[in-house]
Design an enzyme around this catalytic site. Structure first.
Site, short mmCIF file in Angstrom:
data_model
loop_
_atom_site.label_atom_id
_atom_site.label_comp_id
_atom_site.label_asym_id
_atom_site.label_seq_id
_atom_site.Cartn_x
_atom_site.Cartn_y
_atom_site.Cartn_z
N GLY A 277 18.01 0.53 49.19
CA GLY A 277 17.94 1.84 49.57
C GLY A 277 18.08 2.78 48.22
O GLY A 277 18.49 2.28 47.06
N GLU B 38 19.74 -7.31 55.27
CA GLU B 38 21.08 -6.85 54.84
C GLU B 38 22.07 -7.54 55.73
O GLU B 38 23.45 -7.66 55.44
CB GLU B 38 20.99 -5.34 55.25
CG GLU B 38 20.22 -4.66 54.09
CD GLU B 38 19.93 -3.26 54.36
OE1 GLU B 38 19.45 -2.34 53.56
OE2 GLU B 38 19.89 -2.70 55.68
N ASP C 221 26.38 -1.51 50.01
CA ASP C 221 25.13 -1.25 50.75
C ASP C 221 25.43 0.31 51.39
O ASP C 221 26.36 0.52 51.34
CB ASP C 221 24.66 -2.11 51.89
CG ASP C 221 23.31 -1.90 52.26
OD1 ASP C 221 22.30 -1.05 51.41
OD2 ASP C 221 22.76 -2.61 53.07
#
Length: 229
Positions: free
Chosen positions: A35, A109, A87
């Site tokens: 991301g 993830e 993350d």
């Protein structure tokens, strides 16, 4: 009298990406998410790449960025455990439970998060919520089950829509589709994750409660705020 210009969301992401470096253990392999905020962390990680063995990545996009910056990427099957996984999140509550999957990488993830002793979430303060569910919940599904799973969510009073890209169903790195579910209030994320994970055809639900954050580095107007759970 001096007035300071508020930091942009992009600047906040840079701040938390840099702050996450303190959780990287020298000489080890680091778990890396996916991301826009994680991209800032990857940029920061490149400045200490000689101090780590490499990374396990949660997406094709992150793998490409890591390799482009000269960071070795290892297969998750080759790595028995990670000390830390870093993350972002689409939402995070006061207990460290998250909604993830806005970038379509939720399954990988969750796999990398499960390898790690510690999950460090990096986010800007807009992601902190009292209860999960305002952000549409991503659910990765096997394509033939999409309509059935959507009906199950509709029976709960929610609305599930197939995520599209260029007018066609988005295909994840795993070759599956994603439903985005609106209208949920997830008061008990652990029970909710456990329940939906059992539905036939669900690959991964984007609630990260079993793999919740142990630390959240939150970008705020006052700088980086550290929340621990």
């Amino acid at each position: 009298m001096t007035t300071t210009t508020p930091l942009t969301q992009d600047e906040l992401k840079t701040l938390v990406g840099q702050a996450a470096l303190q959780y990287v253990v020298p000489g080890e392999i680091v778990g890396v998410g996916t991301g826009s905020t994680v991209n800032k962390f990857i940029d920061a990680l490149a400045t200490i790449k000689d101090q780590i063995k490499g990374a396990v990545s949660s997406s094709v996009a992150s793998t490409e960025k890591l390799k482009a910056l000269g960071i070795a990427v290892l297969d998750a099957n080759e790595v028995p455990a990670l000390s830390v996984y870093i993350d972002g999140a689409d939402e995070i509550d006061g207990q460290g439970h998250m909604i993830k999957g806005g970038g379509a990488a939720l399954t990988r993830e969750k796999i990398v998060a499960a390898l790690a002793a510690r999950f460090v979430c990096i986010a800007d303060e807009s992601k902190l919520v009292p209860t999960l569910g305002q952000f549409p919940l991503p659910v990765e599904v096997i394509p033939m089950a999409a309509s059935h799973i959507a009906r199950r969510f509709e029976a709960m009073g929610a609305q599930a829509a197939l995520r599209l890209k260029d007018g066609q169903p988005l295909v994840t790195d795993n070759g599956q589709h994603i439903l985005d579910v609106k209208g949920l209030t997830i008061a008990d994320p652990v029970a909710f994750e456990s329940d939906v994970n059992q539905w036939p055809g669900v690959v991964t639900v984007g609630v990260f409660a079993h793999q919740k954050a142990s630390v959240c580095l939150l970008g705020t107007a006052q700088g980086v705020k550290t929340l621990t759970y």
